[in-house]
Design a protein around this motif. Structure first.
Motif, PDB file in Angstrom:
ATOM      1  N   ASN A 101       0.844  -1.188   0.000  1.00  0.00           N
ATOM      2  CA  ASN A 101       0.000   0.000   0.000  1.00  0.00           C
ATOM      3  C   ASN A 101       0.885   1.246   0.000  1.00  0.00           C
ATOM      4  O   ASN A 101       1.906   1.277   0.675  1.00  0.00           O
ATOM      5  CB  ASN A 101      -0.853  -0.026   1.265  1.00  0.00           C
ATOM      6  CG  ASN A 101      -1.772   1.168   1.356  1.00  0.00           C
ATOM      7  OD1 ASN A 101      -2.878   1.124   0.859  1.00  0.00           O
ATOM      8  ND2 ASN A 101      -1.311   2.226   1.995  1.00  0.00           N
ATOM      9  N   LEU A 128      -4.241   1.399  -2.657  1.00  0.00           N
ATOM     10  CA  LEU A 128      -4.035  -0.038  -2.801  1.00  0.00           C
ATOM     11  C   LEU A 128      -3.309  -0.331  -4.108  1.00  0.00           C
ATOM     12  O   LEU A 128      -3.839  -0.085  -5.187  1.00  0.00           O
ATOM     13  CB  LEU A 128      -5.379  -0.770  -2.817  1.00  0.00           C
ATOM     14  CG  LEU A 128      -6.338  -0.493  -1.653  1.00  0.00           C
ATOM     15  CD1 LEU A 128      -7.675  -1.177  -1.900  1.00  0.00           C
ATOM     16  CD2 LEU A 128      -5.738  -0.953  -0.351  1.00  0.00           C
ATOM     17  N   VAL A 144      -1.808  -4.817  -2.038  1.00  0.00           N
ATOM     18  CA  VAL A 144      -2.126  -5.071  -0.636  1.00  0.00           C
ATOM     19  C   VAL A 144      -2.615  -6.510  -0.445  1.00  0.00           C
ATOM     20  O   VAL A 144      -3.227  -7.093  -1.338  1.00  0.00           O
ATOM     21  CB  VAL A 144      -3.205  -4.062  -0.174  1.00  0.00           C
ATOM     22  CG1 VAL A 144      -3.784  -4.420   1.176  1.00  0.00           C
ATOM     23  CG2 VAL A 144      -2.633  -2.665  -0.153  1.00  0.00           C
TER      24      VAL A 144
END
Length: 196
Positions: free
Chosen positions: A71, A139, A142
């Motif tokens: 992330n 993201l 992730v």
């Protein structure tokens, strides 16, 4: 560094900032919840403890997010106290950078960034007498299984978005367009954000 250190860095910077400053950062597995949220309702604390996931509250509002080494956290610290203007400019800058990288990014009324109609970034902000802090949780790659287990939104919140689980609502950018490891994605996104 741990999330708390980056949040402290934002809080210190906004006290004396003269020019808008943007930076990115990556943290170990962490759940970050907003200042108005209840950790007991929004976070699976037992799962987080069992898996070494930190749980941290931030000064800004907004929803609960999960971050890990896949992330990218993005912060903008501005001397402007016109928080809505700063927030809107940040969202436009972020979605524009993603579009230039080949992602069909759009923003929502809930201050999210979507690609392929699924959430790839949540954003939040807060204002102090000396400026505004805006941050995003993007993201890229992730661990979505951990995200699904660590965050426990209410059924009403999921119903609002017409999904049965957090996992249905989000997607990793790497699934849409694989740019390689996150550090490559990070450099490309920073280049687009800083040189647009």
């Amino acid at each position: 560094m741990r999330l708390e250190e980056y949040l402290a860095q934002e809080a210190e910077m906004v006290k004396t900032i003269a020019e808008p400053t943007l930076f990115t950062w990556i943290v170990p597995p962490t759940v970050i919840y907003g200042r108005h949220q209840s950790v007991e309702v929004e976070v699976n604390e037992a799962f987080c403890r069992a898996h070494g996931i930190a749980v941290v509250q931030r000064k800004s509002g907004g929803g609960c997010v999960y971050a890990d080494e896949g992330n990218l956290m993005i912060s903008l610290v501005s001397p402007s106290t016109r928080s809505q203007e700063v927030f809107d400019a940040f969202l436009a800058m972020l979605s524009g950078a993603l579009r230039r990288m080949g992602y069909e990014a759009v923003t929502t009324a809930h201050n999210d960034v979507l690609v392929a109609e699924r959430k790839v970034a949540g954003t939040a902000c807060y204002t102090t007498p000396t400026g505004t802090v805006v941050h995003a949780c993007m993201l890229y790659d992730v661990n979505l299984d951990a995200l699904q287990q660590a965050i426990t939104p209410t059924a009403a919140k999921l119903a609002k978005h017409a999904v049965a689980s957090v996992r249905q609502r989000v997607i990793n950018l790497r699934e849409i367009q694989d740019l390689g490891p996150i550090e490559i994605f990070r450099r490309q996104l920073e280049d687009q954000l800083l040189h647009a």
